[in-house]
Design an enzyme around this catalytic site. Sequence first.
Site, PDB file in Angstrom:
ATOM      1  N   ASP A  14       0.814  -1.222   0.000  1.00  0.00           N
ATOM      2  CA  ASP A  14       0.000   0.000   0.000  1.00  0.00           C
ATOM      3  C   ASP A  14       0.847   1.270   0.000  1.00  0.00           C
ATOM      4  OD1 ASP A  14      -2.349  -1.430  -0.061  1.00  0.00           O
ATOM      5  OD2 ASP A  14      -2.534  -1.515   2.114  1.00  0.00           O
TER       6      ASP A  14
ATOM      7  N   MET B  33      -5.221  -2.778  -5.981  1.00  0.00           N
ATOM      8  CA  MET B  33      -5.345  -2.675  -4.531  1.00  0.00           C
ATOM      9  C   MET B  33      -5.084  -1.251  -4.033  1.00  0.00           C
ATOM     10  SD  MET B  33      -3.598  -6.228  -3.250  1.00  0.00           S
ATOM     11  CE  MET B  33      -4.618  -7.688  -2.990  1.00  0.00           C
TER      12      MET B  33
END
Lengths: 418, 418
Positions: A143, A189
Amino acid sequence: MARNAFYAQSGGVTAVINASAAGVIETARKHKKHIGKVYAGRNGILGALTEDLIDTSRESAANIRALMSTPGGAFGSARYKLKGVEKGGHEYERLIEVFRAHDIGYFFYNGGNDSADTCLKVSRISETLGYPIVAVHVPKTVDNDLPITDTCPGFGSVAKYVATSMMEAVLDVESMARTSTKVFILEVMGRHAGWITAATGLASRRAGEGPHILLFPEVPWNEEAFLARVDETVKKYGYCAIGASEGLQDASGRFLSESGSKDAFGHAQLGGVAPMLANLVQSKLRLKQHWAVADYLQRAARHIASKADLDQSYAVGKAAVELAVKGMNSVMPTIVRTSSRPYRWKIGVAKLSDVANVEKKMPRDFITPDGFHITQKCRNYLQPLIAGEAFPPFEGGLPKYVRLKNVPVRKKTGEYRP
Amino acid sequence: MARNAFYAQSGGVTAVINASAAGVIETARKHKKHIGKVYAGRNGILGALTEDLIDTSRESAANIRALMSTPGGAFGSARYKLKGVEKGGHEYERLIEVFRAHDIGYFFYNGGNDSADTCLKVSRISETLGYPIVAVHVPKTVDNDLPITDTCPGFGSVAKYVATSMMEAVLDVESMARTSTKVFILEVMGRHAGWITAATGLASRRAGEGPHILLFPEVPWNEEAFLARVDETVKKYGYCAIGASEGLQDASGRFLSESGSKDAFGHAQLGGVAPMLANLVQSKLRLKQHWAVADYLQRAARHIASKADLDQSYAVGKAAVELAVKGMNSVMPTIVRTSSRPYRWKIGVAKLSDVANVEKKMPRDFITPDGFHITQKCRNYLQPLIAGEAFPPFEGGLPKYVRLKNVPVRKKTGEYRP
């Protein structure tokens, strides 16, 4: 006197988290005066709680080296948040029981945001519970949302994968658009931070080249503006390619696509933004669409890992051990960028208390004013992170990934059920 | 006397269709006694109908060579079925008008099943409409469903991509399964034939290693048997990885997931089997699931193309020209396997009338008796097709893909609207 070390992988795994494991283990093997054996937790911190420890000294040097080219978590990872005393749990006491039984004096925790908080708490065990331990966090998260560090090991490889995949899909769609698919959507994502979505934008390097639209979680969803932009793009270029974050949300912070289930940390489990957008395009604009959801493929794609990311993943593992043997507790090695062109970086150190539970989002000036793409400043940041190839060895047409023996350490404490 | 050649890409593009283009163009350049210029159709056969021809002689040898490492359709492809006289159209007459204007005597059509039929019809133009032309089909389809040829150029690279991706995702899921995702589903292409689904099975090489379940279009969907097998697998191995065909259908032949729209050939546009299966697993078995849909990523993934496939794609392009200059009309070069271990192949020739509109499905003995996996016989077939790596050059962290100049040929006929 040398004490043993505990190493665990935590949270979502990456294409290069095992390179950090290799960094920890290889470096520990060079510091025999301080570190005895490195015990890995089978399934992360659960391995410590259940005293399910793996003796990494039973693995050959060649196998530890092979971790450099193997994705996933070689010892098993876990999404598991330790319960503190305040919650009626006694998990930290249990950790000490196991650590004491195996003379563990070093704690290396390889994870992201939530894990940094766990590592911080473990680092305070000497103060709070009187057990001497040095805890160092080894950063890892696709992330890219850990603060202080310039980038997070694991991110560069996902970035390279999604940029490459988008570039390839764009060539496909572009060549078919006249009679076939006009709109292509790739969902990637990124729950709250749009870093991976931003990376798909690297595939667009000249006017009109897709992806034309990026949808960030940082930019509130606006159906009307989106549809207008898709329509305009198809009219102008014949097709429209879109990189969309799974974490796309409206102005009130509600995720566009909540599957209803939540993970162990209480976060909503997401997925399915791409088909939702595709339906919208089909029904409102009557344009033929296709969509892809990369899901785990993106974070496991060791075959197209970034060399820069691989090097950094190893380096933070190595640095963690070097910091620990110097007695530095409650810290995390970071990546410090010293130059973008040419790309130069070095290892720095952050206090865990400054890292835990802080989420780094995309700066606003990394996103174009209209909210639909990345700026040159963002490109300058991302570009070096995907640089260099580090293909794994292949055998019989497939990557050759190692499986460790993962020999268990003999148990010394009684049974425990977390 | 030399005549010009027409080359067009048809239907879905692949990671290596441009290698066939390189084979055609480079070989034609060596047969100047027979072939003048190679004109490519911009957007496939539409380029012929609209007289939108590309002069490939304006491209440097280096750029034509770079087609070897560039996915997508360099000249544009099309999903477009020529209307014959019987349908009131006059498209074959229009083709002749354009061919005559540009002295085109060779027709190379690079496509799959439907395209073979078009090529067959063009090959009969000399008989039916009196225009002398030699038409050779250049096989290409990721679906691997053309008859006679041992394999179809384009398939080996998709196979390598999906097997690699599945292998990587399995390592990810396996290492997280204890506390997180238990069931992972990867949806791959394949409308009626399960070849690509079969290839995901190559990732499983020992007992218990995923993928554990493959869902083929050839095996009628059975919800009960599927759920029982998932449940059993998770209990036994801790997780379950599944490769699912987009073309999954019930006993009556109804696709599980019809999006409602149809392509130019009247085929239903599919997509969304994975989320449907995931929902089923979640609601009926209460198991945490994740799913990926590879979509165009799989057929555009030149970065992980199979060397064997790349070589064969070039070889069929080359062979097509060699057959044509010998005057062989209405044929298609094929791949003939002469040995599996070691893998050896050569080029053969098939009559187009034996190829057109025939669909090769998976033989029943390539699928295990329970219908959920591939047999050793299938592995022996698939294994050589993914062999060898042929990474493209990289620049700045991304594959370096060529864009041709695509210089148009001056028009000689009047406007035509297809």
